[in-house]
Design a protein around this motif. Structure first.
Motif, PDB file in Angstrom:
ATOM      1  N   GLN A 425       0.834  -1.210   0.000  1.00 58.80           N
ATOM      2  CA  GLN A 425       0.000   0.000   0.000  1.00 58.80           C
ATOM      3  C   GLN A 425       0.862   1.250   0.000  1.00 58.80           C
ATOM      4  OE1 GLN A 425      -3.038   0.572   2.899  1.00 58.80           O
ATOM      5  NE2 GLN A 425      -4.207  -1.166   2.194  1.00 58.80           N
ATOM      6  N   GLU A 426       1.903   1.236   0.836  1.00 63.33           N
ATOM      7  CA  GLU A 426       2.758   2.426   0.911  1.00 63.33           C
ATOM      8  C   GLU A 426       3.503   2.625  -0.402  1.00 63.33           C
ATOM      9  OE1 GLU A 426       4.457   5.827   1.872  1.00 63.33           O
ATOM     10  OE2 GLU A 426       2.726   4.887   2.790  1.00 63.33           O
ATOM     11  N   LEU A 427       3.960   1.514  -0.981  1.00 64.63           N
ATOM     12  CA  LEU A 427       4.669   1.631  -2.259  1.00 64.63           C
ATOM     13  C   LEU A 427       3.737   2.257  -3.307  1.00 64.63           C
ATOM     14  CD1 LEU A 427       7.258   0.988  -3.799  1.00 64.63           C
ATOM     15  CD2 LEU A 427       6.271  -1.215  -4.407  1.00 64.63           C
ATOM     16  N   GLY A 428       2.499   1.755  -3.350  1.00 64.33           N
ATOM     17  CA  GLY A 428       1.526   2.308  -4.306  1.00 64.33           C
ATOM     18  C   GLY A 428       1.296   3.792  -4.080  1.00 64.33           C
ATOM     19  N   ILE A 431       4.350   5.901  -5.103  1.00 61.29           N
ATOM     20  CA  ILE A 431       4.546   6.088  -6.550  1.00 61.29           C
ATOM     21  C   ILE A 431       3.437   6.972  -7.113  1.00 61.29           C
ATOM     22  CG2 ILE A 431       4.597   4.878  -8.766  1.00 61.29           C
ATOM     23  CD1 ILE A 431       6.092   2.628  -7.368  1.00 61.29           C
ATOM     24  N   GLN A 432       2.220   6.785  -6.593  1.00 62.97           N
ATOM     25  CA  GLN A 432       1.131   7.619  -7.110  1.00 62.97           C
ATOM     26  C   GLN A 432       1.394   9.099  -6.804  1.00 62.97           C
ATOM     27  OE1 GLN A 432      -2.756   6.176  -6.211  1.00 62.97           O
ATOM     28  NE2 GLN A 432      -3.771   7.806  -7.311  1.00 62.97           N
ATOM     29  N   GLY A 433       1.964   9.358  -5.611  1.00 62.57           N
ATOM     30  CA  GLY A 433       2.289  10.743  -5.278  1.00 62.57           C
ATOM     31  C   GLY A 433       3.406  11.289  -6.146  1.00 62.57           C
ATOM     32  N   LEU A 472      -0.404  -1.966  -8.391  1.00 62.04           N
ATOM     33  CA  LEU A 472      -0.211  -1.821  -9.842  1.00 62.04           C
ATOM     34  C   LEU A 472      -1.083  -0.692 -10.377  1.00 62.04           C
ATOM     35  CD1 LEU A 472      -0.057  -5.435 -11.303  1.00 62.04           C
ATOM     36  CD2 LEU A 472       1.766  -3.754 -11.128  1.00 62.04           C
ATOM     37  N   ARG A 473      -2.286  -0.609  -9.827  1.00 61.46           N
ATOM     38  CA  ARG A 473      -3.184   0.464 -10.285  1.00 61.46           C
ATOM     39  C   ARG A 473      -2.559   1.832  -9.988  1.00 61.46           C
ATOM     40  NH1 ARG A 473      -9.552   1.815  -9.298  1.00 61.46           N
ATOM     41  NH2 ARG A 473      -9.294   4.032  -9.003  1.00 61.46           N
ATOM     42  N   CYS A 474      -1.972   1.957  -8.788  1.00 63.56           N
ATOM     43  CA  CYS A 474      -1.334   3.231  -8.427  1.00 63.56           C
ATOM     44  C   CYS A 474      -0.195   3.545  -9.387  1.00 63.56           C
ATOM     45  CB  CYS A 474      -0.776   3.177  -7.012  1.00 63.56           C
ATOM     46  SG  CYS A 474      -2.062   3.080  -5.780  1.00 63.56           S
TER      47      CYS A 474
END
Length: 2047
Positions: A425-428, A431-433, A472-474
């Motif tokens: 979750q944190e990785l997503g 990366i999204q940020g 992956l979505r992020c």
């Protein structure tokens, strides 16, 4: 109140007041005193000190309220610190005495508290001055605490905090005692006391070393204990204490000698261990693990865990970002360890695990996401990736290990799932940020981010698989270029691993999540992906039954993919709709009988699969209905319906199936239920009417017999309450920064909140606002919320009789349940009923008869007295909605009455709060409820309740309700305003601060009162000013309140006051309050601050900014904001805040504030703003890349940026923005663009370097944009070459603006060059990366625009330099030629359309500029000519560059022209109306595919206009000759027109003749133009319209297209009508002028056509008689014109439209109305004059396309308009020029008068009559203006007459009466006093006298020559005074000379005899010549020269005359002699002189 404004208390005024007014008066005085003391001189203070101290200390005994006692204390402290301190000990003793007093009565309490507060402030301010007295004081205070109640403990703690603050290290002797006291208070039962104790301890740890050394463990344990049973404020305060102490322990260096021997440095592991203990074990200590702990039953209480979570964040924030970067891996492993299998307690139940995971995620988000900059975040992401790899290895080992002995139990594998979930979750989120800046991270193969995430997709635990999919979505949202790639990879794996259950679910989750990401990726995915996914899904569904081991997974995966596919929207889905509907139809049994048969067969497993499949199908249809509403046509709905009854049947059977097959079906059946309810709720209720009763029955059962004993109030009710009412229920329901973790405390113990694994289908849905991950609730709960929603829909649609049954059934079931169950049922039922009322109110429905109302009322009233405050709140809202739906005043009054009665009798808190809120809510939906007596009763009761000091809850609810009444009763409330305001103030001054909720309600009341008073607050009457003072006083009290939410209320009240009465709000104190709270830890306070600032800067940005800086400079000791306002101003502080802030709404507001500040101040503080933006953007540059390019202009920058010199030395120490995020940098780049546009409005000096430098030298404070050009280019370059795509787009946009705005600015040091030339390298370097192959198409498209702007700007004249940028465009063109097949399959096909069209548009722009430059090279670089001394040389340069540019383009023109035509052909197809859709080519156009037609449209709309113009120019340059011999065969040249579209290729002619090709092309261009100009959308860009008109001009510039339009009259008329409409709808003069030019060309084409026909007719019928010639031209033989068919009529319409718009007086209808008859002349604007002139030119051309009869019918109109314009605009200008319109009308007249029609035999007589009338009109015009003669210009009218005389055939003007009047006018004018008029008059006569036609000229000569001679003779006496008079005389002489020349022989001698004496009289003798004026000298020379010429010409007459007059002879001789010496010089001089007259001749060349 004014009387309170004095240094000493005005006791006289004070004693006259009532009890409550006294309190107000005192507070006002104290407030004034607080402001006055710091600015009063020391002497004044000392003089009054004794009296003041007495007055202040006497107030202590007056039992002051909390705010008053605080002010008394502050004032005493300030008084002593500025005045003498000798009496301070008496005051301290007095306070101590008051505290010791044994009086415990409640009335004495305020005095004691006041003494406590007073001591605190005295010590805080005076500190060590007070010596050793503090030990006694502290002892005394601590003693008092032992038996103090909560208010006392609260104040004592705060006082001790102040004492510690003042004394610092001096207080060490008391530290232990204070510590002991604070420890006990930290676990106090009163929350306010806990907060105060935490603040006290926080102050204590500054000096008390033992707290973070020896006693660290016990401090930590104590904090954990304090978290138990705490509220939000306590958690905030204690976590701050805990985090700070631990951070201190870790970083402390100095240790006092006493503690050294038993103390060792603590390390990070130990600190973490301490915090981890609290997180995992709670507050039960380390060693004393109690019995139940050992048994493993106790779990950590949630509030402790949440508190510790916040402490982690405080701990890391205190240590700072750099510390975190350095210690990140240790920190990460510790945090992840919290949910690892090594601590099974934390994750023993799923609920606990979800709670813990949330906490861990929160810690990571707040630290990694909140503190670190982008580089550090990338490093952190790598660390997290490593952690994922490690865990992956453990899992792999466990799964693959075949040896059963060593095989780790599966529980371990699944236990590691929580760590993975948190990490993923944190990785997503990370990366999204990071967005596209994360590109390098994903490309780094050593980290392998994608591999890591994809590898865990196969993890045995479903929650890990889902989170990996989400991650992956992020990634896909952040980096849209990866979407297609990842989809392909996952689909490929899904197909390859068809037999593994984990792979099927894992990869299907991933594909679904990626599909959900597509809507956030503007570039989309290739259209074909949808087809692939649909096939995979079908395949999974069809093969599900083949293998029972994985049938469940396959079924779920298949439907999940279809559901996710639906989110791609109608364009994709419509192609797959039939297949999906077929699957939907097949999944349900077709008849009830089939369902029965199903029930008898099968086992629990098959049912599980069946239910899973059907739930999936329902979900897919719901997804379809939500995302593809556009496809819901009737036929589709008809196909959706058949399975529905069957689905409902299954729903009714579920319970029996569940009974037969046992527990395993529990979850699937719940999920099925949930999905069916959700689908029905989004379908139109009409579609399933038949199933209403069956569904209702199930819903009632679900609501009343819930499976779960879970109180679902916290997620069911908040949406049903009004958001303002939720404020009553404490901070948990409000938005806070900690909402993500605080939520679990709200949900009660039985549930921890939602999580992804509860509903895999949410993986593709949109995330709710404010969440980073979807959080669906467990199925048991989501069923209830879906049931309540559906109940609402159905209940509002069933019959009224049915409603009664349902309600009674619900009421019965509530009665039958008992205890906690009952409350749960009640709550479900109320929420369902409330939703149904909402629906009824929306559709204006009716509830039903009396019985239904009664049942409904019973239901709601029961809830109104529930113990659950949330339910009471919802019930009050529900009651009001009920009243709204019934809308019967008697019913409403009855409801209110019930509440009145209850409130009068009830004593319990529950019913008093519920009913008081109900009264307020009733007002919300029904406005004033009518009667005033009702209002009075309501207000009376609420007043009473709000003073019930025994229960703060009742007070808070009653006051809240009162605020609703005030707000909604409107003007009716005015009578109550004063008493309410007094009440509010009284409570504000008396309610203890610990009751924050009461204060918050008071704030809402005050806010409502201010709104009610509104603008009246500006008044100056005493009553209004008293109200205003009270409001301000209330705000002041609230500002001092310790509770942040109350402060937020105060700010919004002041904001309201500032809106209504800005002069009365003290802006500087308000701004200081805002700055202090800008970084508050309370979200709502920050929001209030920012909202208030947003309002202030709209009016007074500059003041706000100055106050903020001034405040920091004073820097009072209690103001230390977290933001550095001193260095970077408020603006910089806001930019910094924007970078750190995570709340979207706040960020939006901050951007608005900055935009407002920028608009009003950027021009004044230019350097400052540019420096800010540069600092933010500089963070994005790797400086070495910049330096390599930016070598030019360093010196320039040094000169220009004076302001930055001051700050540059700070940069090393202090970079104001450390690593700003990409979104902030994008905003900074947008700001730069806004600054440029602000400067553009501010004046030309910003774009003119010479002017700017001059003005800068004059006043060094001035600042101009052009001096910062180097910075602008550098910023644009930094942004354009960043990693972030959004920033690159902004950078390119900035670059484009800079190029456009500065292209023409010359470089003063190098004449002939422009200032931008030196930045070629930077521009090239900024553009080059955008053309790299991996660049996203939108960036490339933008870069193409910049390229074309750069080439077109003409900055670079050297072709070799231009080639660099030109090469980029060439490379793109090569890519375009490859066609749509060669495009990469990364994005949607429409993106390649975008890129191709951008390239073609860029080329079009370049080509257009090249052609224009070649046409008029002189304009191209006019600035070069202006500056260059060697004008010829630079001119040569320019022409060569223009030609060169064309040569550059020429090479590719062949290709380009084909592509342009193809693009236009596509555009033509796309603009066809929808009814032709079936005729469009099935495979799409040249540049778009048929499937993406909708997405491609906007790109064509964006670029067609310039392409059209370029194509038109190209076609005209070739003269419509087809260049290419085999062009006829190529496809592109053949525009598809609707006629050829449907033809089969076999039926088309194979080769077209060039004529056909040309005709097709002509019609293509014309068709597009006409289609667009017919109805340009209101938002159509101006440049598009102008480009389109220019294209038409270019088209008609050559003969072939003109022959087309000339020969096709209908086409011409249509075009004219379109242009007419355009002129009517668009005001822009540019558009109107361009349109008129096109009209002129159309008319010209028609003229050519008529001439051609006449010529050919004459050739054909040369022998025949002239009479029989047919008539050509409009009007044929009859002269009739048919509107709509006639070109002439259309032209006249258009011209009249233009003329009447500019000169309304021309409209005959208007001329009668008095408004116009004033006769004043309007001076037209320059544009207006140009338009009128253009229209007149067109008018004079009209007769040429008429037959003689036709010309007769249009002539009157044309003459009326031309003479009308002449009349209206003939106004004298200062310099004697003719106005443009007059010149044009005279030109037009001349054109008409000399028209062949005037002489053609058929029309001659009629024309003559009409022209005579016109002349009469002109003459009459002269006579109308007696009174206004001064402004009408005689010269213009005279010129008009002259035009008539000279150009018309003689019979027009020689008629006697007219001739006489004309001569009369000349006579009058000759006598004019104005020399200019005389001069013009002579000129005109000159031309008339010279007319060859004697019949015309003689009468004039006879009448006027004598008077000319007479006038000249008069001049003998009066010599000319000035140049003007001299000119007149000279012109007169010329006239006579000319006359002499034209006269017959016999009269000539007589004339010469007149002329010679005249000339000689002008001569001067030598003496006179010396002293003569300039004019006399000139006249002398002129006469002499004329004499020299005339003498020889008429020598006989001359000699005779000389002989007869000796004086003359002598005079002449002396003059000749005197002149001979200087003759050479004189002749040279004289040669120059006639130039003057010749230039004037030019201006009047229409004669």
């Amino acid at each position: 109140m004014e009387l309170a404004h004095s240094l000493l208390l005005n006791e006289e005024a004070y004693n006259q007041l009532g009890e409550f007014q006294k309190a107000e008066f005192i507070f006002e005085w104290l407030q004034f005193l607080e402001k006055l003391l710091p600015v009063t001189s020391r002497a004044d203070i000392r003089e009054n000190q004794k009296k003041l101290v007495e007055q202040l200390t006497s107030l202590l005994n007056n039992s002051p309220g909390p705010p008053t006692r605080r002010l008394v204390a502050k004032n005493l402290a300030v008084l002593y610190s500025t005045g003498d301190t000798f009496s301070v000990y008496q005051t301290i003793d007095k306070c101590n005495e008051l505290i010791r007093s044994k009086d415990d009565s409640p009335s004495y309490l305020p005095t004691k508290l006041a003494a406590v507060v007073c001591l605190g402030y005295l010590y805080k301010k005076l500190g060590r001055i007070l010596g050793n007295s503090f030990t006694d004081t502290v002892g005394n205070v601590l003693k008092a605490m032992k038996n103090a109640e909560s208010q006392g403990r609260y104040e004592i703690m705060l006082s001790l905090q102040n004492i510690l603050n003042g004394l610092g290290a001096a207080a060490i002797p008391c530290h232990r005692d204070i510590y002991k006291a604070a420890r006990s208070c930290l676990t106090d039962r009163s929350m306010a006391v806990r907060c105060a104790a935490a603040k006290c301890l926080l102050e204590l740890q500054n000096e008390a070393v033992f707290m973070w050394s020896t006693d660290l463990d016990s401090v930590v344990t104590l904090c954990f204990k304090s978290f138990e049973g705490s509220n939000y404020d306590v958690r905030l305060a204690v976590s701050k204490l805990l985090g700070t102490v631990l951070a201190r322990a870790l970083t402390s260096k100095q240790i006092t000698a006493s503690t050294r021997h038993n103390f060792r440095r603590i390390c990070l592991e130990e600190v973490m261990e301490l915090l981890g203990t609290g997180f995992l074990r709670g507050s039960c200590g380390f060693l004393r693990a109690s019995g139940d702990m050992l048994k493993g039953t106790s779990s950590v209480s949630r509030d402790v865990r949440v508190g510790v979570t916040q402490a982690y964040v405080v701990f890391v924030s205190t240590l700072g970002a750099q510390w975190l970067e350095r210690n990140f891996s240790a920190f990460l492993s510790h945090i992840l360890d919290l949910v690892s299998p090594s601590h099974p307690k934390a994750i023993q139940s799923q609920m606990d695990a979800i709670g813990c995971r949330r906490c861990v995620s929160f810690i990571l988000r707040a630290t990694v996401g909140g503190l670190l900059g982008e580089k550090a975040q990338i490093a952190a992401a790598k660390e997290i990736c490593q952690a994922i790899w490690k865990l992956k290895k453990v899992v792999d080992a466990a799964i693959s290990d075949s040896n059963l002995e060593t095989r780790i139990s599966t529980t371990d594998v699944t236990a590691s799932q929580h760590v993975l979930v948190c990490a993923l979750q944190e990785l997503g989120s990370l990366i999204q940020g990071l967005g596209t800046t994360a590109g390098p991270l994903l490309q780094d193969s050593s980290t392998g981010v994608l591999e890591a995430v994809i590898s865990v997709i196969l993890h045995p635990s479903i929650s890990v698989r889902l989170t990996a999919a989400w991650c992956l979505r992020c990634i896909a949202v952040a980096l849209p270029s990866y979407v297609s790639l990842l989809l392909d990879r996952c689909i490929e794996r899904l197909s390859a691993l068809k037999t593994s259950p984990e792979a099927i679910t894992g990869y299907s989750f991933a594909v679904a999540a990626l599909l959900g990401a597509v809507k956030y990726c503007p570039l989309g995915i290739p259209h074909g992906k949808g087809k692939v996914i649909m096939t995979v899904a079908e395949d999974l569904l069809c093969s599900a039954s083949q293998n029972s081991r994985i049938s469940l997974q396959r079924t779920q995966a298949g439907w999940l993919l279809i559901s996710a596919l639906m989110t791609l929207g109608p364009a994709v889905v419509q192609h797959h709709l039939p297949r999906m509907l077929l699957l939907w139809k097949c999944i349900f049994p077709s008849s009830p009988k089939d369902l029965e048969i199903e029930k008898t067969r099968g086992d629990s497993f098959t049912w599980q699969v069946t239910l899973e499949g059907r739930a999936g199908a329902l979900c897919a249809i719901k997804s379809f209905v939500s995302h593809c509403a556009g496809l819901l046509m009737d036929e589709v709905v008809q196909r959706l319906l058949p399975p529905l009854p069957s689905a409902v049947d299954l729903l009714t059977q579920l319970s029996s199936i569940y009974k037969s097959y046992g527990n395993s079906l529990k979850t699937p059946s719940t999920v099925y239920r949930h999905k069916l309810y959700e689908l029905l709720a989004v379908l139109p209720p009409k579609t399933y009417e038949g199933s209403f009763s069956a569904v209702l029955k199930e819903l009632v059962a679900d609501l009343t017999v819930p499976d779960s004993q879970i109180d679902a109030s916290t997620f069911l009710l908040p949406p049903l309450c009004h958001e303002n009412d939720l404020l009553l229920l404490g901070p948990l329901l409000q938005e806070t920064d900690h909402r993500f973790i605080e939520e679990q405390l709200l949900l009660g113990n039985s549930i921890a909140g939602g999580s992804l694994e509860y509903d895999p289908y949410s993986v593709y849905e949109k995330v709710a606002k404010g969440d980073s991950v979807p959080k669906p609730l467990p199925p048991v709960l989501s069923v209830i919320s879906a049931a309540t929603r559906l109940f609402g829909v159905i209940f509002s649609h069933v019959a009224e009789s049915h409603r009664l049954q349902v309600l009674e059934q619900l009421l019965n079931s509530i009665k039958q349940t008992k205890g906690s169950r009952q409350q749960i049922v009640h709550l479900n039922v109320v929420s369902a009923f409330s939703i149904s009322l909402k629906h009824l109110a929306n559709c204006k429905g009716n509830l039903g008869p009396e019985e239904v109302r009664r049942s409904a009322l019973t239901l709601v009233m029961g809830a109104l007295e529930s113990n659950n405050p949330l339910l009471r709140c919802a019930a009050a809202e529900c009651l009001a909605r009920l009243a709204q739906v019934v809308s019967d005043s008697a019913f409403t009054a009855g409801l209110a009455q019930v509440s009145f009665d209850k409130l009068k009798s009830a004593r319990d808190v529950v019913s008093r709060t519920g009913h008081s809120l109900a009264l307020g809510c009733l007002y919300r939906y029904l406005g004033g409820i009518g009667s005033t007596q009702h209002l009075n009763a309501c207000v009376g009761i609420l007043y009473t309740l709000s003073q019930d000091s025994t229960s703060p809850d009742v007070q808070a609810w009653a006051l809240h309700s009162l605020s609703l009444v005030v707000d909604l009763a409107g003007p009716l409330y005015h009578v109550h305003v004063e008493p309410t305001l007094s009440l509010v103030l009284m409570l504000l001054l008396t309610v203890p601060p610990a009751y924050a909720e009461v204060h918050q309600s008071l704030g809402r009341c005050l806010n409502a009162l201010i709104t009610t008073l509104g603008p009246e607050l500006q008044g100056s009457s005493t009553s209004v000013s008293a109200l205003r003072t009270s409001c301000l006083l209330g705000c002041a009290v609230m500002q001092d309140n310790p509770d942040c939410l109350v402060q937020a209320q105060a700010i919004s009240c002041l904001q309201q006051l500032h809106m209504f009465a800005p002069r009365h709000v003290n802006l500087s104190s308000l701004v200081s309050c805002l700055c202090v709270n800008l970084c508050s830890s309370y979200l709502l306070l920050r929001r209030a601050v920012v909202a208030c600032l947003r309002q202030l800067v709209q009016r007074e940005a500059a003041e706000v900014s100055e106050y903020a800086v001034a405040l920091v400079k004073e820097s009072r000791e209690d103001f230390t904001p977290d933001v550095n306002i001193r260095e970077i101003g408020l603006e910089g502080a806001l930019l910094g805040l924007l970078d750190k802030e995570l709340d979207q709404r706040l960020c939006q507001d901050i951007k608005e504030i900055l935009t407002h500040m920028l608009t009003s101040m950027a021009v004044e503080k230019l350097s400052f703003w540019l420096k800010l933006c540069k600092d933010v953007l500089a963070a994005s540059a790797d400086f070495n890349t910049v330096a390599s390019v930016d070598t030019t202009q360093e010196e320039e920058a040094a000169k220009a940026d004076d302001a930055s010199v001051l700050t540059s030395d700070l940069d090393e120490r202090f970079h104001p923005f450390s690593n700003p995020r990409w979104s902030t940098r994008v905003f900074a780049a947008e700001c730069v663009c806004k600054i440029i546009s602000q400067c553009e409005n501010a004046g030309s000096a910003h774009f003119d370097i010479t002017l700017a430098q001059e003005r800068k030298q004059r006043d060094s404070r001035d600042d101009f944009l052009v001096l910062h050009l180097a910075d602008l280019i550098r910023m644009a370059f930094m942004a354009a070459t960043d990693h972030s795509d959004q920033l690159r787009l902004s950078g390119l946009q900035t670059l484009q603006i800079v190029v456009r705005k500065f292209a023409a600015v010359p470089e003063p040091e190098f004449p002939g060059h422009v200032i931008l030339e030196q930045y070629q390298a930077n521009v090239g370097a900024a553009l080059r990366p955008a053309f790299a192959p991996e660049t996203p198409p939108d960036v490339t498209a933008k870069a193409c625009q910049v390229c074309s702007a750069w080439i077109a700007s003409g900055v670079v004249s050297d072709l070799n330099d231009l080639r660099r940028v030109h090469q980029l465009l060439v490379s793109s063109l090569i890519k375009v030629q490859a066609g749509k097949e060669a495009q990469s399959q990364q994005y949607n096909e429409s993106t390649s359309t975008m890129e191709i069209l951008a390239v073609l548009k860029a080329w079009a722009e370049v080509y257009i500029v090249a052609v224009e430059k070649q046409k008029n090279p002189s304009d191209a670089h006019s600035h070069c000519l202006k500056i260059a001394n060697s004008a010829e040389e630079s001119y040569r340069d320019v022409t060569s560059s223009a030609g060169g540019l064309l040569d550059l383009v020429q090479a590719d023109l062949g290709t380009l022209s084909k592509l342009w035509l193809a693009a236009l052909q596509d555009f033509a197809l796309l603009t066809l109306p929808s009814e032709y859709a079936s005729q469009l080519p099935t495979e799409g156009g040249t540049f778009y595919t048929a499937e993406t037609i909708e997405n491609a449209r906007p790109h064509y709309y964006n670029s067609w206009a310039l392409i059209l113009y370029a194509t038109a120019l190209w076609l005209t340059s070739t003269g419509f000759i087809v260049v290419d011999p085999d062009e006829g065969l190529t496809n592109l040249s053949r525009p598809v027109t609707p006629t050829t579209m449907c033809q089969d290729s076999s039926t088309r002619p194979l080769v077209k003749s060039p004529e056909d090709v040309n005709t097709d092309r002509f019609h293509l261009l014309l068709g597009i133009s006409v289609e667009f100009l017919c109805s340009p959308r209101s938002d159509a860009a101006m440049e598009n319209i102008i480009a389109c008109l220019h294209a038409l001009q270019a088209l008609f510039d050559v003969p072939w297209p003109r022959s087309k339009i000339g020969g096709d009259q209908e086409l011409g008329v249509e075009l004219l009508n379109v242009l007419h409409r355009l002129i009517l709808t668009r005001e822009s003069p540019d558009i109107q002028l361009a349109a008129l030019e096109v009209v002129q060309l159309i008319l010209f084409a028609a003229q050519e056509h008529v001439k051609e026909k006449r010529r050919s007719a004459e050739v054909d019928d040369g022998a025949a008689e002239k009479e029989t010639l047919p008539e050509f031209g409009e009007g044929k033989d009859t002269g009739g014109l048919v509107p709509g068919k006639s070109l002439v009529f259309a032209t006249l319409e258009l011209c009249v439209c233009i003329l009447v718009r500019q000169l309304p007086q021309l409209n005959p209808k208007l001329t009668c109305s008095p408004a116009v008859q004033s006769g004043k002349h309007l001076l037209l604007s320059e544009d207006g004059s140009r338009l009128v002139a253009a229209a007149l030119v067109i008018l004079s051309d009209v007769p040429a396309i008429c037959s003689p009869e036709g010309s007769i019918s249009v002539l009157p109109t044309i003459l009326y308009l031309i003479i009308g314009v002449l009349k209206e605009t003939a106004v004298k200008l200062q310099d004697g020029r003719l106005p443009l319109t007059v010149a044009a009308s005279l030109q037009a007249l001349k054109g008409l008068l000399s028209s062949p029609m005037a002489r053609a035999e058929k029309s001659r007589t009629a024309w003559t009559d009409l022209l005579r009338s016109a002349l009469v009109t002109v003459l009459d015009c002269w006579d109308q203006i007696d009174g206004l003669l001064q402004e009408r210009d005689e010269v213009s009218l005279l010129t008009a007459i002259t035009v008539f005389v000279m150009s018309a055939s003689p019979e027009v003007t020689t008629i006697e009466c007219l001739q006489k009047r004309c001569i009369e006018k000349f006579k009058i004018t000759l006598d004019s006093k104005d020399p200019l008029v005389q001069y013009k008059c002579y000129q005109l006569l000159h031309s008339i006298f010279q007319l060859p036609n004697k019949t015309v000229s003689y009468p004039y000569i006879h009448s006027l020559a004598p008077s000319i001679v007479r006038k000249l003779q008069e001049t003998e006496k009066a010599k000319p005074e000035n140049a003007a008079e001299l000119q007149v005389i000279q012109e007169g002489i010329k006239v006579i000379t000319a006359l002499t020349a034209t006269a017959e022989e016999k009269h000539r001698a007589h004339l010469v005899a007149c002329l010679l004496p005249l000339l000689i009289s002008f001569l001067l003798d030598e003496n006179a010549l010396v002293s003569a004026t300039n004019s006399a000298k000139n006249l002398h020379e002129f006469a002499l020269q004329n004499l020299m010429q005339i003498g020889p010409q008429y020598s006989s007459v001359f000699k005779k005359l000389m002989a007869s007059s000796p004086t003359m002879k002598a005079r002449l001789e002396s003059a000749v002699k005197g002149n001979q010496e200087s003759m050479k010089v004189k002749t040279a001089k004289h040669a120059k002189n006639p130039g003057k007259s010749s230039s004037i001749q030019l201006k009047t060349n229409f004669l």
